[in-house]
Each structure stands twice: as C-alpha cells, then as structure tokens.
Design a protein around this motif. Sequence first.
Motif, PDB file in Angstrom:
ATOM      1  N   TYR A 117      36.357  29.376  41.645  1.00 56.73           N
ATOM      2  CA  TYR A 117      35.448  30.165  40.799  1.00 56.73           C
ATOM      3  C   TYR A 117      35.106  29.383  39.537  1.00 56.73           C
ATOM      4  CZ  TYR A 117      33.994  34.040  37.694  1.00 56.73           C
ATOM      5  OH  TYR A 117      33.324  34.859  36.812  1.00 56.73           O
TER       6      TYR A 117
ATOM      7  N   ARG B 187      36.532  37.822  39.106  1.00 57.89           N
ATOM      8  CA  ARG B 187      36.045  37.713  40.481  1.00 57.89           C
ATOM      9  C   ARG B 187      37.133  37.088  41.349  1.00 57.89           C
ATOM     10  NH1 ARG B 187      30.469  38.529  40.414  1.00 57.89           N
ATOM     11  NH2 ARG B 187      29.401  38.085  38.443  1.00 57.89           N
TER      12      ARG B 187
ATOM     13  N   LEU C 262      34.764  43.465  34.550  1.00 57.51           N
ATOM     14  CA  LEU C 262      34.519  43.430  35.986  1.00 57.51           C
ATOM     15  C   LEU C 262      33.096  42.930  36.212  1.00 57.51           C
ATOM     16  CD1 LEU C 262      36.110  46.874  36.931  1.00 57.51           C
ATOM     17  CD2 LEU C 262      37.100  44.592  37.276  1.00 57.51           C
ATOM     18  N   PRO C 263      32.731  42.556  37.434  1.00 56.68           N
ATOM     19  CA  PRO C 263      31.361  42.070  37.665  1.00 56.68           C
ATOM     20  C   PRO C 263      30.278  43.034  37.214  1.00 56.68           C
ATOM     21  CG  PRO C 263      32.743  41.542  39.541  1.00 56.68           C
ATOM     22  CD  PRO C 263      33.574  42.396  38.635  1.00 56.68           C
ATOM     23  N   ASP C 264      30.562  44.362  37.199  1.00 54.66           N
ATOM     24  CA  ASP C 264      29.544  45.331  36.785  1.00 54.66           C
ATOM     25  C   ASP C 264      29.467  45.500  35.273  1.00 54.66           C
ATOM     26  OD1 ASP C 264      31.826  46.740  36.150  1.00 54.66           O
ATOM     27  OD2 ASP C 264      31.508  48.361  37.592  1.00 54.66           O
TER      28      ASP C 264
ATOM     29  N   PRO D 106      37.583  34.489  44.348  1.00 53.97           N
ATOM     30  CA  PRO D 106      36.858  33.494  45.145  1.00 53.97           C
ATOM     31  C   PRO D 106      37.191  33.611  46.625  1.00 53.97           C
ATOM     32  CG  PRO D 106      38.656  32.455  43.950  1.00 53.97           C
ATOM     33  CD  PRO D 106      38.584  33.875  43.461  1.00 53.97           C
TER      34      PRO D 106
ATOM     35  N   PRO E   6      33.303  30.215  36.142  1.00 58.19           N
ATOM     36  CA  PRO E   6      32.657  31.237  35.308  1.00 58.19           C
ATOM     37  C   PRO E   6      31.400  30.687  34.646  1.00 58.19           C
ATOM     38  CG  PRO E   6      35.025  31.166  34.904  1.00 58.19           C
ATOM     39  CD  PRO E   6      34.688  29.966  35.716  1.00 58.19           C
TER      40      PRO E   6
ATOM     41  N   PHE F  34      43.668  40.559  40.431  1.00 52.05           N
ATOM     42  CA  PHE F  34      42.836  39.362  40.476  1.00 52.05           C
ATOM     43  C   PHE F  34      43.696  38.112  40.359  1.00 52.05           C
ATOM     44  CE2 PHE F  34      40.023  42.679  39.021  1.00 52.05           C
ATOM     45  CZ  PHE F  34      38.835  42.412  39.679  1.00 52.05           C
TER      46      PHE F  34
ATOM     47  N   ASP G 205      27.680  32.655  36.845  1.00 54.98           N
ATOM     48  CA  ASP G 205      28.898  32.568  37.658  1.00 54.98           C
ATOM     49  C   ASP G 205      28.568  32.076  39.073  1.00 54.98           C
ATOM     50  OD1 ASP G 205      29.956  33.850  35.458  1.00 54.98           O
ATOM     51  OD2 ASP G 205      30.380  35.738  36.492  1.00 54.98           O
TER      52      ASP G 205
ATOM     53  N   ARG H 175      33.888  37.282  33.638  1.00 54.08           N
ATOM     54  CA  ARG H 175      33.822  38.333  34.655  1.00 54.08           C
ATOM     55  C   ARG H 175      34.874  38.043  35.725  1.00 54.08           C
ATOM     56  NH1 ARG H 175      28.900  37.959  32.321  1.00 54.08           N
ATOM     57  NH2 ARG H 175      28.749  35.811  33.057  1.00 54.08           N
TER      58      ARG H 175
ATOM     59  N   ALA I  97      27.564  33.930  42.606  1.00 53.09           N
ATOM     60  CA  ALA I  97      28.372  35.148  42.479  1.00 53.09           C
ATOM     61  C   ALA I  97      27.464  36.369  42.422  1.00 53.09           C
ATOM     62  CB  ALA I  97      29.254  35.076  41.252  1.00 53.09           C
TER      63      ALA I  97
END
Length: 371
Positions: free
Chosen positions: A178, A170, A90-92, A172, A180, A148, A206, A168, A370
């Motif tokens: 998107y 995400r 995930l983004p985190d 869009p 990456p 996703f 990203d 990651r 991103a």
Amino acid sequence: DHLTAQRLVVAGVRAEYHDALERARDKDPTNRLALRLLAACAKADVIHAEEVGDHNALAKALMALDRYDVEKRHERFRHGTGKLSLKITLPDGQEIPAFFQIFPLLDKGALRIPASEPWLEFSTLGTGPVVLDIHMASYKVVVRAKGFPDIIYPVHITRQRHWEGVVRLRIPPKGFVYVPGGQFEAGKKGVTSIGALPHGMRMVEDFFIGKCEVTREEWLQFRPDAKAPTNLRWPLADVSWHDAKAYCAWRSQRDGVQYDLPTEDQWEKAARGVDGRVFPWGQKSKKEACRGTSENPAPVNTYPLDCSIYGALDTAGNVSELTNSRDEGFVWYRGGNWRASMELATTTLRGRIKPDEKHPALGFRICIPAP
C-alpha cells in the motif's frame, strides 16, 4: 546569455547592498537596522542554498544568520522546526482511533534506516488531526488500528514545513503493498526531462503496487501455450507495452480487480518514498544491493536491500519496468536492470521505447488504484 547577464547584474547589486550593510555594522556594531537587514540577506541565502542543494553555501549562510540575528527573530527558521498534522480515517473519510510510532530516518553508510527507538509514540481518539512540532528530518510513521495491518507513512519535514497528511486505512491485496497518497519529491535537480522527471513536488492518490515484478510463472498463466521457460521466479522480460496491457486486462477479468501499469508518478513514489532519495535504500550507491551488471536476472525477492520504504522490491535492479505514461508515440520505463551499472539503478532515471518494441531487460509490475 541575456538571462545570465541579468543574473550577474542582480548579483552585483546585491553584493554592493550587502557590503554597505557590513560597513554600517562595522561603524556601529549595535546598529539594529543593519543587523536585521543582514539577517534577512542570510535567511535568503539559506533558502537558495537548500533549493539548489549547495551544502557548503548552506553551512556558510547558517553561520551568517547566527551571527547577524542577535534579536533571535529567525530562531525557529534557523532550527528548521516544522509541523506535522495527521488524520487517520477509513476509506470513506470516517475518523477512527489509532496508535502511532514516529521513527527518525538515519543515514548510516549507504542505507537510510529507521532509528531503533521511536522518537514519539501515542494514541488518538479519532476526533481530529494530531498536530505536532517536529524537527527538520525524514521520518517513518507506523500507523496501527484494529482490523488493519501496519501502515507505513513516510514524512519529510523541510525547513519550517507544515506537513498535512491524511492516512486512509486500507488492506492491500496479497502480493501488493500500500502506498498512501499525498505529495512526494520527484525528479532530479539539474537534469533534463529526458533523463528524469522535472524536479519538484508531485501528488498521487492512494494505490496498491505489486511487491515484485510480474514473473515468468505468472505470465504462463496468461499464455499457457507459450514455451515454458526455466527459472520461473525470474521477472518476466522481453515483452512489449501492448503485451503488458493485455496481461493487465486478462488478469482484471480473471480476478474482478482493475489492474493496470503504474504511471511514472506512482512508480517513482513507490520506489523512493517522499524524501527524494536517490536509491530505494538511501542516498548512496551500494555494491551488490540490487541485481545489476550481471549475465542474467535473479529470482524476485533475492535482494532484500533493494526495497522501498513501502516494501516494493527490485525497483533498482533485475528488470527495468514499463509504465502507463506515454509521450509522443513512446512509453516511459523506469528503474535499473540486470545488465545496467549502479549509476543507472536510481529512482529517478527514465527511458522510453515504442509501445510495440521489446527488450530482454525490460518487464513490468502492476498496480491497483485504491477505491
């Protein structure tokens, strides 16, 4: 001249060394030391030929390596097998389970397209990177995870390369694709920095980029007092860099999203992917694949072949595009346009213009870093 003379001396010494090893081998075909050293020379020739893009020299060097490497010390190098490590997060940074499909990319005529069937498909549990042995080639990796959309992650395996990637997940925004982050091959060998970026590997984070160029219709939302043009789906053109930046600022305030022009690096990766292709669709020009050598632009999304591996449209034709990269009082722009020939529709060509100047074949698209 001095550098050229030095190279000639080095080449002469190397030729004498190679000839001495050949004589030793001719005297004793089982001379293992001579064979090992000749194999090392051939391996160096392979590396150099690939660096400069000399396909004839590469073929000759590979045949020599096959002939001299009787002990099979360079077997893996000769076959070019590399490694691919992929981690899905995930983004985190939290890893999650995902499903992969890996498609080899094949050159068929002018087009570089995915194979009809995946080379490999598998699921991960999200407990660490996947590590695979993989042949030297270009690939399209499709990543699927619950909640996703499919994510396209291209990979380019050169000889014995270990490609380490983090994808990651995400979503869009509407109208964007998107891209990456990670490395990609930029520039063009043997071309000055004026005609293309310096050749080499570059890194971007990203980002999302507009699937299409900003249209006349979208511009009228920003400047409703402007004279309404015909053909509202044509890409906007004849605006300055300052105009484009003003549009980004207005739209950012309207939508609560930080829009901007893409940098040159972002634009080039979005247009060509990671494998250094010459055109968005592949390595060769293709007549009528994009809008060029015409009397006027075309509505955006008219040329389906003018599409990058990420889904960005019209990077080869329609209008050239302003970027956020500046140099010595100029701004750089990228891509071919409706007036230009196919020779100018490459993913590497760049030009520059003053920030307050305009051109009837020059427009822009926007991007979002991103979070």
